[in-house]
Design an enzyme around this catalytic site. Structure first.
Site, PDB file in Angstrom:
ATOM      1  N   PHE A 130      93.885  64.832 109.820  1.00 40.78           N
ATOM      2  CA  PHE A 130      93.484  66.033 110.552  1.00 40.78           C
ATOM      3  C   PHE A 130      94.289  67.245 110.072  1.00 40.78           C
ATOM      4  O   PHE A 130      95.505  67.198 109.974  1.00 40.78           O
ATOM      5  CB  PHE A 130      93.678  65.825 112.058  1.00 40.78           C
ATOM      6  CG  PHE A 130      93.324  67.053 112.852  1.00 40.78           C
ATOM      7  CD1 PHE A 130      92.014  67.523 112.889  1.00 40.78           C
ATOM      8  CD2 PHE A 130      94.295  67.763 113.533  1.00 40.78           C
ATOM      9  CE1 PHE A 130      91.685  68.665 113.593  1.00 40.78           C
ATOM     10  CE2 PHE A 130      93.979  68.914 114.248  1.00 40.78           C
ATOM     11  CZ  PHE A 130      92.667  69.358 114.276  1.00 40.78           C
ATOM     12  N   LYS A 162     105.446  67.158 107.914  1.00 44.31           N
ATOM     13  CA  LYS A 162     105.957  67.127 109.287  1.00 44.31           C
ATOM     14  C   LYS A 162     107.122  66.147 109.406  1.00 44.31           C
ATOM     15  O   LYS A 162     108.107  66.422 110.106  1.00 44.31           O
ATOM     16  CB  LYS A 162     104.828  66.742 110.251  1.00 44.31           C
ATOM     17  CG  LYS A 162     105.198  66.973 111.705  1.00 44.31           C
ATOM     18  CD  LYS A 162     103.983  66.845 112.618  1.00 44.31           C
ATOM     19  CE  LYS A 162     104.365  67.162 114.055  1.00 44.31           C
ATOM     20  NZ  LYS A 162     103.190  67.073 114.950  1.00 44.31           N
ATOM     21  N   MET A 218      83.102 102.920  98.978  1.00 45.29           N
ATOM     22  CA  MET A 218      83.221 102.816  97.529  1.00 45.29           C
ATOM     23  C   MET A 218      82.038 102.051  96.941  1.00 45.29           C
ATOM     24  O   MET A 218      81.532 102.389  95.870  1.00 45.29           O
ATOM     25  CB  MET A 218      84.552 102.145  97.146  1.00 45.29           C
ATOM     26  CG  MET A 218      84.837 102.157  95.660  1.00 45.29           C
ATOM     27  SD  MET A 218      84.895 103.839  94.975  1.00 45.29           S
ATOM     28  CE  MET A 218      86.653 104.190  95.046  1.00 45.29           C
TER      29      MET A 218
END
Lengths: 587, 196
Positions: free
Chosen positions: A127, A177, A489
């Site tokens: 995930f 992690k 532009m």
């Protein structure tokens, strides 16, 4: 280093201490001198956010990670220090990409720290897992994946070294992690990277310096180019000395603006696609170009085969891969600009540049008269008026952060920057949505300075959510929206090159003053030139952030313009008598 | 023209991607690349061959050096050097057709490294043209080629005077040396290698 917050970090600088990987991230940043970071939390970076309270670093919560990267970028551009952005894995990381690429193209020192999934599940499509080191490989100066707590401090220190050294650029450190959660000994001194190795192909030879001096001595029509490298290298004084001693005019790139004071008599202003005709004509007529810290970008050169054909070129540049890339150098001095100029200056003596300067001056006449800012007030509000008045009222001292498009070019033409690091703009990548977040970063870098966002109605909406960030942080930024109801532009290109087929360029916008109000930011719409001054002063005087919605002429164009792929002298001049329109052969 | 770059790169995950990505960005096709351990601990040696304009060599080398994991880059170009390639060629051959292959192998100074009832494997080391030659005659033989595995080029400068050695001795920087060497030793062709 002194006592750092409620965390006794000073002891840890001398005494190696066990810390979690997450704490090591902050401890390393603190020791690197970081005081402000910009980021957005998420699952894979939560351990790092959890540890933040122990460290004396201010974290600005952004509304989109692209904003975090731009803020870090704006912080770096305004301060000259490294900007730091933090994001979580997956979409958090991918949202940084545009900001990282922006910093890469403009050589801005930024360190991005991303969390990633645990090392045990890397590569399993877990995930919010994304291969961010793979994705950012071509748009970072370097990146690294860290999977062990003990590698975090060395990786971040190395990232800071790489980001700032040589030609600066962004570095991404991706930390899993589990590495954030694990414990390791934090030893800042031991985490020191290997000594910086300059690019092995840097080369400043005596013979080349002598040759350069010889070319300068004999030049009749020389032009100095000042690029972004001037401020990066801190060579403002050296460039100025070279210009003054040899009475040589200086043309600047977009990112070079501010390298020489706008008021300096030898300053020609910006060159290239939207440079004034006398600047580009001078380049086409020149017999010597002394390019200082610039890379001959296509927006600067136009058609290469017709570019400055009469000129010898001295190219002073720190990146060897830029030498002979677009324009062949007759003399290449490959090294740090300031150091090279310090070696070159003693070999250069005074010369009389009067004749050449007079020639350039004479060619200014007509274009200056047709310049919109010199025309009487017709009741219409032109962007050029807004920028010109903003320049006048702020004494040219404000830090102006622009977005990308017409307003950016008008800013470059009409706001005369006196100092380096006072124009912050995305030059290389041309990233719309850059202005607002970059200005927030710039304000954190220089809280004492007046910061103005100048953005179009299109680009502003790309990152307008960062208005909340301004309010949450309680910072004072003034916002000038140059609102013409078009993607200006692009519309201009459609007008010139696509038979005025205004496909997908008319733009509906919210009432920006009400939008600001919804965020708790005061604002005001401006419709005539007469109101500009009082509006700007009201914004400046306001205690908090202030938004000005300038309703300018809808179908105004930026002049002059060199169509992409045309030569510098084939420019579309300001409308008036005999407007010269060359046929474009490029998209 | 054909460029041959020899690079020492850190032996870490992803380094080859960084090198390859640089050529991909420049839209240059890599003809061959070989990587293996070098004489220096922790560094891999890479030989990369590609087709690019003569002027591109400088920029490619400069860009390679900008990669953090690249330690040294040499553009062999036309300098005197030894280039080799290894090929394993599997040929379908029976008792009846084998002897013809043996003859070819003998002439090309290749070796048979595997033999079964209906196939054999030829190992051949040499310059590219020699390997091409063997493959060509094998194609014209009665025995079908079943598989070809080629290593790509490996290149080493001739003599002690490699740029790396000289720099390690403190002689100066490599760009300058490249040209000096070329002047001293003259240009090099593959044919010169062939004769040794």
């Amino acid at each position: 280093m002194t006592k750092i917050g409620n965390f006794e970090l000073d002891a840890h600088l001398t005494t190696p201490t066990p810390l979690t990987g997450a704490e090591i991230v902050w401890a390393t940043l603190v020791c690197e001198g970081v005081t402000d970071v910009f980021g957005y939390p998420g699952g894979a970076i939560l351990p790092v956010y959890d540890a933040l309270r122990k460290f004396p670093i201010h974290h600005t919560l952004v509304r989109h990670e692209q904003g975090a990267a731009h803020m870090a970028d704006g912080y770096a551009r305004a301060s000259g220090k490294v900007g730091v952005a933090i994001a979580t894995s997956g979409p958090g990381a991918t949202n940084l990409v545009t900001g990282i690429a922006t910093a890469m193209l403009d050589s801005i020192p930024v360190v991005c720290i991303t969390g990633n999934v645990s090392s045990k599940v890397l590569g399993t499509d877990a995930f919010q897992e994304v291969d961010i080191t793979g994705i950012t490989l071509p748009v970072t100066k370097h990146n690294v994946l860290v999977t062990r707590a003990e590698d975090i401090a060395p990786a971040i220190r190395h990232a800071f070294q790489i980001a700032q050294s040589g030609r600066p650029g962004p570095v991404l450190v991706d930390i899993t992690k589990d590495a954030q959660q694990a414990t390791a000994i934090f030893d800042f001194a031991a985490a020191k990277p290997k000594p910086y190795r300059p690019h092995p192909m840097l080369r400043v030879e005596d013979a080349a310096l002598e040759e350069a001096a010889e070319l300068i001595r004999h030049a009749k029509r020389p032009v100095i180019f000042a690029g972004h490298g001037v401020s990066e290298s801190g060579a403002m004084e050296q460039v100025r000395t070279l210009a003054e001693r040899t009475q040589t005019p200086v043309a600047l790139t977009l990112l070079g603006l501010g390298a020489l004071p706008g008021s300096h008599p030898l300053n020609l202003g910006m060159m290239g696609m939207h440079g004034e005709s006398w600047v580009n004509d001078a380049i086409q007529e020149a017999d010597l170009l002394i390019a200082c810290g610039m890379r001959f970008d296509d927006r600067v050169t136009g058609k290469l085969t017709d570019y400055a054909q009469k000129a010898k070129k001295i190219h002073i540049e720190i990146d060897p891969s830029e030498i002979n890339k677009n324009v062949k150098a007759d003399v290449a001095l490959v090294g740090d600009l300031r150091a090279v100029l310090e070696e070159l200056l003693p070999r250069v003596s005074g010369r009389d540049g009067t004749a050449w300067l007079k020639t350039i001056d004479a060619s200014k006449g007509e274009s200056a008269v047709r310049d919109i800012k010199n025309l009487p007030d017709s009741g219409h509000l032109y962007a050029a008026h807004v920028v010109h008045d903003l320049w006048r009222l702020t004494g040219g001292e404000a830090v102006v952060v622009t977005d990308v498009g017409q307003h950016q070019m008008w800013e470059a033409q009409y706001f005369h920057h006196e100092k380096p690091r006072t124009l912050i703009t995305s030059g290389g990548l041309g990233t719309m949505g850059f202005a607002l977040p970059a200005a927030i970063g710039a304000k954190f870098a220089c809280p004492e300075k007046e910061v103005w966002v100048v953005a179009g109605d299109g680009g502003f909406q790309m990152t307008a959510a960062e208005l909340s960030t301004i309010v949450q942080e309680g910072i004072k930024i003034n916002i000038a929206i140059i609102n013409n109801g078009y993607l200006g532009m692009v519309r201009q290109w459609q007008e010139f090159f696509y038979d005025r087929n205004y496909e997908s360029t008319p733009l509906v916008s919210p009432d920006f003053v009400k939008l600001a109000d919804a965020h708790g930011i005061a604002g005001r719409a401006v419709r005539t030139r007469a109101e500009v001054e009082s509006a700007v002063e009201e914004a400046r005087a306001a205690k908090g952030a202030f938004l000005l919605n300038f309703m300018v002429e809808k179908e105004d164009s930026v002049y002059p313009m060199i169509p992409a792929g045309s030569a510098l002298h084939e420019m579309i001049r300001r409308p008036g008598k005999n407007p010269l329109v060359e046929r474009p052969d490029d998209v | 023209m054909m460029h041959t770059f020899v690079a020492y790169v850190e032996d870490l995950p992803g380094v080859l991607t960084r090198v390859a990505s640089l050529f991909r960005r420049l839209n240059i096709n890599i003809h061959s690349v070989t990587v293996g351990r070098s004489e220096r601990p922790g560094l891999s040696r890479l030989t990369l061959v590609c087709e690019a304009s003569a002027e591109a060599g400088h920029r490619i080398r400069a860009s390679l050096y900008k990669l953090e994991n690249v330690v040294e880059v040499d553009d062999i170009a036309q300098s005197p050097s030894v280039t080799r390639e290894l090929a394993l060629i599997k040929v379908g051959a029976t008792k009846e057709t084998r002897s013809a292959i043996f003859e070819l192998v003998e002439v090309f100074r290749a070796r048979i490294v595997d033999l079964t009832a209906d196939s054999l494997m030829v190992e051949m080391t040499g310059v590219e043209s020699k390997i091409e030659g063997l493959i060509e005659v094998l194609k014209q033989s009665d025995s079908p080629i079943l598989e070809i595995c080629r290593s790509g080029k490996m290149t080493m400068r001739r003599g002690r005077h490699t740029s790396g050695v000289l720099r390690a001795m403190g002689a100066g920087e490599d760009d300058k040396l490249d040209s000096e060497e070329e002047i001293a030793q003259g240009p090099h062709t593959d044919a010169a290698v062939e004769t040794e």
